[in-house]
Scaffold this motif. Structure first.
Motif, PDB file in Angstrom:
ATOM      1  N   TYR A 119      48.697  34.695  22.303  1.00  0.00           N
ATOM      2  CA  TYR A 119      49.928  34.772  23.083  1.00  0.00           C
ATOM      3  C   TYR A 119      49.954  33.564  24.017  1.00  0.00           C
ATOM      4  O   TYR A 119      48.950  32.884  24.220  1.00  0.00           O
ATOM      5  N   ASN A 120      51.087  33.272  24.581  1.00  0.00           N
ATOM      6  CA  ASN A 120      51.258  32.095  25.426  1.00  0.00           C
ATOM      7  C   ASN A 120      50.361  32.167  26.659  1.00  0.00           C
ATOM      8  O   ASN A 120      50.453  33.109  27.445  1.00  0.00           O
TER       9      ASN A 120
ATOM     10  N   TYR B  56      50.884  26.490  18.435  1.00  0.00           N
ATOM     11  CA  TYR B  56      50.188  26.439  19.723  1.00  0.00           C
ATOM     12  C   TYR B  56      49.474  25.107  19.881  1.00  0.00           C
ATOM     13  O   TYR B  56      49.083  24.463  18.891  1.00  0.00           O
TER      14      TYR B  56
ATOM     15  N   ASN C 166      48.928  27.193  24.666  1.00  0.00           N
ATOM     16  CA  ASN C 166      50.307  27.595  24.944  1.00  0.00           C
ATOM     17  C   ASN C 166      51.173  27.251  23.745  1.00  0.00           C
ATOM     18  O   ASN C 166      50.851  26.351  22.962  1.00  0.00           O
ATOM     19  N   THR C 167      52.273  27.958  23.632  1.00  0.00           N
ATOM     20  CA  THR C 167      53.215  27.648  22.566  1.00  0.00           C
ATOM     21  C   THR C 167      53.878  26.303  22.854  1.00  0.00           C
ATOM     22  O   THR C 167      54.182  25.967  24.002  1.00  0.00           O
TER      23      THR C 167
ATOM     24  N   SER D 220      56.421  23.295  23.298  1.00  0.00           N
ATOM     25  CA  SER D 220      57.807  23.165  23.756  1.00  0.00           C
ATOM     26  C   SER D 220      58.082  21.707  24.079  1.00  0.00           C
ATOM     27  O   SER D 220      57.161  20.909  24.303  1.00  0.00           O
TER      28      SER D 220
END
Length: 260
Positions: free
Chosen positions: A146-147, A161, A181-182, A184
């Motif tokens: 998960y983030n 990720y 983290n994902t 972006s």
């Protein structure tokens, strides 16, 4: 009274068929044997092996079958997707190989380090330490990603990720700890991170969170964007200009990439 045809079918399926070094058995166990110089069919595991007259040239005869939760396999067995080794030990059933137990993967379970290659893509290693259950391998705790999750540095990276921090973590044994983290647009990441397909590096800052590794900035490409020369070039794009001075790229030069 059962028909003659039914009895004939049962009689035929009771025979053993030997062809091309593969020996198949019928019955409830749905097991088969294959000689050690033949590949194990996809989705099957090796549950025992020994020398027999069926396989010549010193090849072991391997008994194979479909896996299930808790099945005992040989250490040279392939591990189907969705399963992981939870125990390693020695028996007389696997020739020169260790014996292992397979279980279906679940959140928070402990696995042995010799099954890292089978961890599903959405799982990461969050802790590891030696124990007797895994013999010479580390015991590892795996969890769904998960983030912002904290991971150990030897974890397989889930798709989408990137690593955003590196630090010492006693819970990770000999490996660095980290955080993922994902991805972006415009985010910072650490240089020891894989770069998701389709993203480019547009900066190489020094980031304290990355420890000994250089930091980076990830961006979604657009036609004519300036990227750093250490950036991957996504499929369908090409370098249209080189030797561009870019303060953002640090020790690297800038390049322009295009897709039209």
């Amino acid at each position: 009274m059962k028909s003659i045809g039914t009895w004939l079918v049962r009689l035929l399926t009771a025979f053993t068929l030997v062809a091309g070094g593969v020996v198949f058995f019928s019955g409830a166990a749905q097991a088969a044997t294959v000689c050690g110089n033949f590949p194990v069919p996809p989705g099957q595991v090796i549950v025992s092996e020994t020398l027999t007259a069926s396989c010549t040239g010193g090849q072991l005869t391997e008994t194979i079958q479909a896996p299930y939760n808790g099945i005992v396999i040989c250490g040279n067995s392939p591990i189907p997707s969705g399963y992981a080794i939870t125990t390693n030990y020695t028996t007389n059933n696997c020739g020169p190989y260790q014996t292992s137990r397979l279980n279906t993967v679940s959140n928070g379970m402990q696995i042995c380090g010799n099954s890292n290659g089978s961890i599903p893509n959405n799982y990461v290693i969050t802790q590891e330490n030696p124990n007797n259950v895994c013999a010479q391998w580390y015991s590892e705790t795996i969890n769904t990603a998960y983030n912002g999750i904290a991971i150990c540095g030897n974890t397989p990276m889930p798709a989408g990720y990137v690593i955003t921090a590196n630090y010492q973590n006693a819970g990770c044994g000999i490996y660095l700890g980290g955080r993922i983290n994902t991805v972006s647009n415009g985010m910072s990441f650490c240089g020891n991170s894989p770069i998701p397909a389709g993203w480019v590096i547009t900066g190489n800052p020094i980031l304290g969170a990355c420890g000994e590794y250089l930091g980076g900035i990830l961006s979604q490409p657009y036609n004519g964007i300036t990227v750093c020369s250490d950036s991957p070039v996504p499929a369908g794009w090409w370098v249209s200009a080189t030797g561009i001075n870019s303060a953002a790229c640090g020790m690297y030069m800038g390049e322009k990439i295009s897709n039209s």
